[in-house]
Structures are given as C-alpha cells and as structure tokens.
Enzyme design. Sequence first.
Site, PDB file in Angstrom:
ATOM      1  N   CYS A 121      16.602  -7.716  58.218  1.00 37.65           N
ATOM      2  CA  CYS A 121      17.563  -6.616  58.341  1.00 37.65           C
ATOM      3  C   CYS A 121      18.659  -6.751  57.274  1.00 37.65           C
ATOM      4  O   CYS A 121      18.999  -5.788  56.580  1.00 37.65           O
ATOM      5  CB  CYS A 121      18.168  -6.616  59.753  1.00 37.65           C
ATOM      6  SG  CYS A 121      19.257  -5.225  60.077  1.00 37.65           S
ATOM      7  N   CYS A 122      19.200  -7.991  57.116  1.00 38.89           N
ATOM      8  CA  CYS A 122      20.241  -8.221  56.099  1.00 38.89           C
ATOM      9  C   CYS A 122      19.696  -7.943  54.698  1.00 38.89           C
ATOM     10  O   CYS A 122      20.415  -7.431  53.835  1.00 38.89           O
ATOM     11  CB  CYS A 122      20.760  -9.658  56.161  1.00 38.89           C
ATOM     12  SG  CYS A 122      21.932  -9.989  57.482  1.00 38.89           S
ATOM     13  N   CYS A 204      28.659  -6.201  60.059  1.00 36.57           N
ATOM     14  CA  CYS A 204      28.116  -5.117  60.880  1.00 36.57           C
ATOM     15  C   CYS A 204      28.557  -5.280  62.335  1.00 36.57           C
ATOM     16  O   CYS A 204      28.676  -6.406  62.838  1.00 36.57           O
ATOM     17  CB  CYS A 204      26.595  -5.146  60.816  1.00 36.57           C
ATOM     18  SG  CYS A 204      25.940  -4.821  59.183  1.00 36.57           S
ATOM     19  N   CYS A 207      26.688  -7.541  64.871  1.00 34.81           N
ATOM     20  CA  CYS A 207      26.585  -8.944  64.457  1.00 34.81           C
ATOM     21  C   CYS A 207      27.946  -9.594  64.234  1.00 34.81           C
ATOM     22  O   CYS A 207      28.041 -10.646  63.595  1.00 34.81           O
ATOM     23  CB  CYS A 207      25.741  -9.050  63.188  1.00 34.81           C
ATOM     24  SG  CYS A 207      24.094  -8.363  63.380  1.00 34.81           S
ATOM     25  N   CYS A 232      23.750 -14.392  54.846  1.00 32.70           N
ATOM     26  CA  CYS A 232      23.113 -13.078  54.767  1.00 32.70           C
ATOM     27  C   CYS A 232      22.504 -12.854  53.393  1.00 32.70           C
ATOM     28  O   CYS A 232      21.935 -11.798  53.140  1.00 32.70           O
ATOM     29  CB  CYS A 232      24.106 -11.976  55.095  1.00 32.70           C
ATOM     30  SG  CYS A 232      25.490 -11.904  53.955  1.00 32.70           S
TER      31      CYS A 232
HETATM   32 FE1  SF4 Z   1      21.425  -6.121  60.108  1.00 29.97          FE
HETATM   33 FE2  SF4 Z   1      23.237  -7.555  61.449  1.00 29.97          FE
HETATM   34 FE3  SF4 Z   1      22.580  -8.197  58.905  1.00 29.97          FE
HETATM   35 FE4  SF4 Z   1      24.006  -5.993  59.466  1.00 29.97          FE
HETATM   36  S1  SF4 Z   1      24.650  -8.159  59.752  1.00 29.97           S
HETATM   37  S2  SF4 Z   1      22.359  -6.145  58.045  1.00 29.97           S
HETATM   38  S3  SF4 Z   1      23.037  -5.301  61.399  1.00 29.97           S
HETATM   39  S4  SF4 Z   1      21.264  -8.281  60.745  1.00 29.97           S
END
Ligand code: SF4
Length: 238
Positions: A121-122, A204, A207, A232
């Site tokens: 996701c990141c 985000c 998170c 990340c």
């Molecule tokens: Fe995805 Fe969480 Fe990373 Fe944002 S912080 S990109 S929602 S995993």
Amino acid sequence: MSGNLNVSIPYLLDRVKGLSIDESLRLLSETFKGLSVFSSSFSLEDQVITHAILHNKLEVDIFTLDTGRNFPETYSVWNSTNERYQTQIKAFTPDYMQLEAYLTKKGPNAFYESVENRKECCHIRKVEPLTRALAGKKLWITGLRAEHSAARQDLQMLEWDKTHQLIKFHPILHWTTVEVRQFITENNVPYNTLQDKGFVSIGCAPCTRAIKPGEEFRAGRWWWEDDSKKECGLHEHE
Ligand code: SF4
C-alpha cells in the site's frame, strides 16, 4: 561525491555551515536552479520550510503526496497554505490502475493484516508517486530532524540518495521542537491542528494515532507492527 554533479557534498556542507535557513535554501536553490524540489506532508517542520521558500520567493518546486487516505485536517492545512501564500502546491497521486488492482484484490484496509500488504500500500500510494515527483531533479529538500529518531542522529544536512540519484538537503536537521514551534508562531504559519492533539508524526489516517507523553516520535505510526519493520520507503535510513 554527488554522482555526476559538478559540486561535491563536502563542499556544499562547508558552504551551508552556519547559514540561516533562508540563506542555506537560497544558496542551494540557486546552485540547483530549476532542479530542486521540496516534498511536504504539511508537518510542522515542512511548514517551516514551505514558509522559508515561499516568503523568500525561492525557485523550488513544492509538492505533496496525496495518498487518498490523509486526515481531513491535513487537507485543511494544504488548503490554508495555498491561500496564505497564494500558491498551488503540486499534488502527486497514486497510479490509479495499480491502486484499483490492489483495492480490488485486497480490500481497503489490508495494511492491518500483514507487513507485506502494508508495504505494498505504501509503495503504491507513496513510493511510486515520490519517484515520479523526484524524476530529473538534483536536490530534494526535506523536513527531517535529528531529534525524531535514533536513525537520524548521525545524519548530515546533505547526503547522497542512491535510490533517486540526487542530493538530499535537510535544512532544519538540528532544530529543536521548541525552535520549530517558535518559528510557526512568530511567522503565523498555518499548521495541522492535529499537532495540538498529540499527533506528532502525521501520515495516513488509518495508520497514524496520537502518542502519549514520553513515547517516541514515530510511535504513533503503524503501531501494530514491530519497530524494525516501521518504514514506508520514502527515506533510505528509516
Ligand atoms: Fe497505505 Fe497506511 Fe502506507 Fe498510507 S501509511 S500508504 S494507508 S499503508
């Protein structure tokens, strides 16, 4: 040395030594004219740098990564920053095809289920858009501060970023939290109101959570994971 650039990092470190934030940003934005970029997440630190760039009308592109999962307060400070400085901070968003495929296959909150899902996701929401934002640039300005983590203690104000093949500049690396807050107040800089509610490192919404007094700066990020996995992919040393 800084790859194929004509200036070396030790030379630049010597030049910025003892300069104010305004002076160092001016010097480097002129050295890398048209090739310097600043990534903002609208943190307190980033707001200091945004103010210095826009108040001094420096030739630095400012962009943000709109992950699509940011807090409403983050969008508010983005908006108030555009209004206050009469500017248009550039947005980079995830590649919609990658995001659609990920969401369809794994659902909207898969990042809680495994580190692998979280990193994917990141990667889609942050790392890939960041790579596009930095393409062709020679200087990447960031709001990193040494106080924020043990991994940042030995950082220098300028470093070579192997991944993106450019120089990174951390103009407020050695500022204290008090100095950052003071700058924001004295210059009436818009800031994320979550900062007043225990949120210190704001990413985000799903998170990020507020931290308790005494907890580490990044304790509110990906709190369900081991500390060793908490990165990340935006900065190589985290
Ligand atoms: Fe995805 Fe969480 Fe990373 Fe944002 S912080 S990109 S929602 S995993």
